[in-house]
Design a protein around this motif. Structure first.
Motif, PDB file in Angstrom:
ATOM      1  N   GLU A  50      75.222  -7.638  29.209  1.00 44.05           N
ATOM      2  CA  GLU A  50      74.089  -6.607  29.838  1.00 44.05           C
ATOM      3  C   GLU A  50      73.465  -5.614  28.796  1.00 44.05           C
ATOM      4  OE1 GLU A  50      77.338  -7.392  30.767  1.00 44.05           O
ATOM      5  OE2 GLU A  50      77.367  -7.146  32.964  1.00 44.05           O
ATOM      6  N   ALA A  51      74.438  -5.593  27.564  1.00 44.44           N
ATOM      7  CA  ALA A  51      73.853  -4.896  26.329  1.00 44.44           C
ATOM      8  C   ALA A  51      72.771  -5.593  25.883  1.00 44.44           C
ATOM      9  CB  ALA A  51      75.042  -4.621  25.365  1.00 44.44           C
ATOM     10  N   LYS A  52      73.019  -7.007  25.530  1.00 46.99           N
ATOM     11  CA  LYS A  52      71.778  -7.902  24.930  1.00 46.99           C
ATOM     12  C   LYS A  52      70.812  -7.696  25.746  1.00 46.99           C
ATOM     13  CE  LYS A  52      72.162 -12.257  25.147  1.00 46.99           C
ATOM     14  NZ  LYS A  52      72.570 -13.826  25.066  1.00 46.99           N
ATOM     15  N   HIS A  53      70.722  -7.754  27.237  1.00 43.11           N
ATOM     16  CA  HIS A  53      69.598  -7.574  27.994  1.00 43.11           C
ATOM     17  C   HIS A  53      68.918  -6.364  27.792  1.00 43.11           C
ATOM     18  CE1 HIS A  53      70.155 -11.522  29.734  1.00 43.11           C
ATOM     19  NE2 HIS A  53      71.140 -11.090  30.429  1.00 43.11           N
ATOM     20  N   LEU A  54      69.532  -5.333  27.416  1.00 43.43           N
ATOM     21  CA  LEU A  54      68.783  -4.048  27.496  1.00 43.43           C
ATOM     22  C   LEU A  54      68.358  -3.815  25.802  1.00 43.43           C
ATOM     23  CD1 LEU A  54      71.172  -1.227  29.049  1.00 43.43           C
ATOM     24  CD2 LEU A  54      68.686  -1.723  29.428  1.00 43.43           C
ATOM     25  N   LEU A  55      68.802  -4.605  24.974  1.00 41.06           N
ATOM     26  CA  LEU A  55      68.459  -4.379  23.746  1.00 41.06           C
ATOM     27  C   LEU A  55      66.921  -5.323  23.435  1.00 41.06           C
ATOM     28  CD1 LEU A  55      71.751  -4.846  21.546  1.00 41.06           C
ATOM     29  CD2 LEU A  55      70.081  -2.930  21.625  1.00 41.06           C
ATOM     30  N   ASN A  56      67.064  -6.685  24.115  1.00 38.00           N
ATOM     31  CA  ASN A  56      65.947  -7.178  24.435  1.00 38.00           C
ATOM     32  C   ASN A  56      64.655  -6.381  25.169  1.00 38.00           C
ATOM     33  OD1 ASN A  56      66.531  -9.352  22.947  1.00 38.00           O
ATOM     34  ND2 ASN A  56      67.610 -10.204  24.592  1.00 38.00           N
ATOM     35  N   TYR A  57      65.165  -5.879  26.406  1.00 38.97           N
ATOM     36  CA  TYR A  57      64.231  -4.932  27.200  1.00 38.97           C
ATOM     37  C   TYR A  57      63.543  -3.938  26.223  1.00 38.97           C
ATOM     38  CZ  TYR A  57      62.680  -1.712  30.568  1.00 38.97           C
ATOM     39  OH  TYR A  57      61.840  -0.865  31.512  1.00 38.97           O
ATOM     40  N   PHE A  58      64.372  -3.227  25.222  1.00 35.69           N
ATOM     41  CA  PHE A  58      64.291  -2.016  24.292  1.00 35.69           C
ATOM     42  C   PHE A  58      63.000  -2.545  23.600  1.00 35.69           C
ATOM     43  CE2 PHE A  58      63.984   0.044  20.225  1.00 35.69           C
ATOM     44  CZ  PHE A  58      64.335   1.251  20.652  1.00 35.69           C
ATOM     45  N   SER A  59      63.098  -3.842  23.081  1.00 38.54           N
ATOM     46  CA  SER A  59      61.879  -4.154  22.239  1.00 38.54           C
ATOM     47  C   SER A  59      60.567  -4.447  23.082  1.00 38.54           C
ATOM     48  CB  SER A  59      62.152  -5.909  21.712  1.00 38.54           C
ATOM     49  OG  SER A  59      63.219  -5.836  20.881  1.00 38.54           O
ATOM     50  N   GLU A  60      60.549  -4.829  24.143  1.00 42.81           N
ATOM     51  CA  GLU A  60      59.528  -4.902  25.052  1.00 42.81           C
ATOM     52  C   GLU A  60      58.825  -3.534  25.465  1.00 42.81           C
ATOM     53  OE1 GLU A  60      60.460  -6.830  28.739  1.00 42.81           O
ATOM     54  OE2 GLU A  60      61.184  -8.631  27.588  1.00 42.81           O
ATOM     55  N   GLU A  61      59.804  -2.391  25.473  1.00 40.45           N
ATOM     56  CA  GLU A  61      59.291  -1.009  25.989  1.00 40.45           C
ATOM     57  C   GLU A  61      58.920  -0.318  24.563  1.00 40.45           C
ATOM     58  OE1 GLU A  61      59.107   0.523  29.154  1.00 40.45           O
ATOM     59  OE2 GLU A  61      59.331  -1.805  29.496  1.00 40.45           O
ATOM     60  N   PHE A  62      59.363  -0.756  23.518  1.00 39.83           N
ATOM     61  CA  PHE A  62      58.962  -0.329  22.274  1.00 39.83           C
ATOM     62  C   PHE A  62      57.581  -0.443  21.899  1.00 39.83           C
ATOM     63  CE2 PHE A  62      58.751  -0.087  17.680  1.00 39.83           C
ATOM     64  CZ  PHE A  62      59.090   1.181  17.317  1.00 39.83           C
ATOM     65  N   ALA A  63      57.505  -1.936  22.091  1.00 42.03           N
ATOM     66  CA  ALA A  63      55.873  -2.388  21.771  1.00 42.03           C
ATOM     67  C   ALA A  63      54.760  -1.852  22.622  1.00 42.03           C
ATOM     68  CB  ALA A  63      56.000  -3.718  22.147  1.00 42.03           C
ATOM     69  N   ALA A  64      55.407  -1.315  23.860  1.00 42.21           N
ATOM     70  CA  ALA A  64      54.315  -0.422  24.780  1.00 42.21           C
ATOM     71  C   ALA A  64      54.187   0.775  24.337  1.00 42.21           C
ATOM     72  CB  ALA A  64      54.853  -0.929  26.179  1.00 42.21           C
ATOM     73  N   ALA A  65      55.373   1.370  23.976  1.00 43.46           N
ATOM     74  CA  ALA A  65      55.483   2.810  23.612  1.00 43.46           C
ATOM     75  C   ALA A  65      54.774   3.053  22.266  1.00 43.46           C
ATOM     76  CB  ALA A  65      56.783   3.186  23.667  1.00 43.46           C
TER      77      ALA A  65
END
Length: 262
Positions: A50-65
């Motif tokens: 679950e932590a790994k999925h969140l870290l990958n999700y962070f990358s996507e959200e960071f690109a948008a932010a």
């Protein structure tokens, strides 16, 4: 009495935080900070997938932010490195829970340093870091070589967790000087243990660390809070001055009226 009620109402108005649209609309950076915090909590709970999925999700959200929030090259570099190390530790099957937690904590503190204008989380690491350094200095003073190296390794590991976030919060020159002193102590650890003059480097480092945390704690007060205090104080003083002037004017008119009657 009616003047005192007016003062009380004014004081309440400026003391109670006023709601705004910003309170209901978290900024992209704050949302990223929440994701980093959730990833850390999951890591501590041993839920690595679950932590790994969140870290990958962070990358996507960071690109948008990044489309709406500007970051300096240093900020991007430090955040990217800490994120990659966190993801690498989570994916490493033979890494222990402490190694995983430390890596994600480092990333979490970096994201917090980018999103917080005061009260950075890395300051809360003061006690464990200073306690670890105290063990280093005590072992050096006692000439206990084995304990000295063990305590120094422990201190370096703890400091390594906050090092990236420190670089985002303090002047570059101060960060470089602190890193240089710690690197010297690490590379010449045996010389420091055996030489009285070299041991003075430990005292100098202790002073630098104390200043690091003390200076940052002095900046913890929210500037908006001081603005409310100053604004409220000014209004109260003005109101009291007006009430005093009205009272004085009333008393003077009363005395003049009495004189005219006499």
């Amino acid at each position: 009495m009616k003047y005192m009620k007016a003062i009380f109402i004014i004081f309440l108005f400026f003391s109670i935080p006023q709601p705004s649209l910003a309170d209901h609309a978290p900024s992209p950076v704050n949302e990223l900070d929440d994701i980093a915090d959730q990833a850390l909590q999951l890591t501590k709970a041993g839920k690595y997938e679950e932590a790994k999925h969140l870290l990958n999700y962070f990358s996507e959200e960071f690109a948008a932010a990044s489309m709406h929030q500007s970051f300096s090259m240093d900020e991007l570099r430090i955040l990217t490195i800490s994120h990659n190390l966190a993801l690498e530790a989570i994916n490493q099957a033979d890494a222990g829970i402490e190694q995983k937690v430390n890596a994600v904590t480092k990333f979490r503190l970096v994201m917090d340093a980018l999103s917080s204008h005061y009260q950075p989380l890395w300051v809360e690491m003061e006690d464990p870091i200073m306690e670890a350094f105290k063990g280093v200095k005590t072992a050096a003073e006692n000439g206990n070589s084995e304990q000295y190296h063990s305590e120094l390794n422990m201190f370096l590991a703890k400091y390594n967790i906050i090092q990236p976030s420190i670089k985002l919060d303090i002047p570059v020159e101060q960060a470089q000087a602190l890193d240089a002193r710690i690197t010297y102590i690490d590379q010449y650890r045996q010389k420091i243990l055996e030489s009285t003059e070299a041991t003075a480097e430990l005292t100098n480092l202790q002073t630098d660390l104390e200043h690091l945390f003390e200076n940052k704690k002095e900046d913890e007060a929210d500037p908006s809070l001081w603005w409310v205090i100053i604004s409220t104080g000014s209004i109260i003083v003005s109101t009291l001055s007006y009430v005093g002037w009205r009272k004085y004017k009333g008393q003077r008119e009363s005395r003049e009226s009495e004189r005219q009657k006499n």
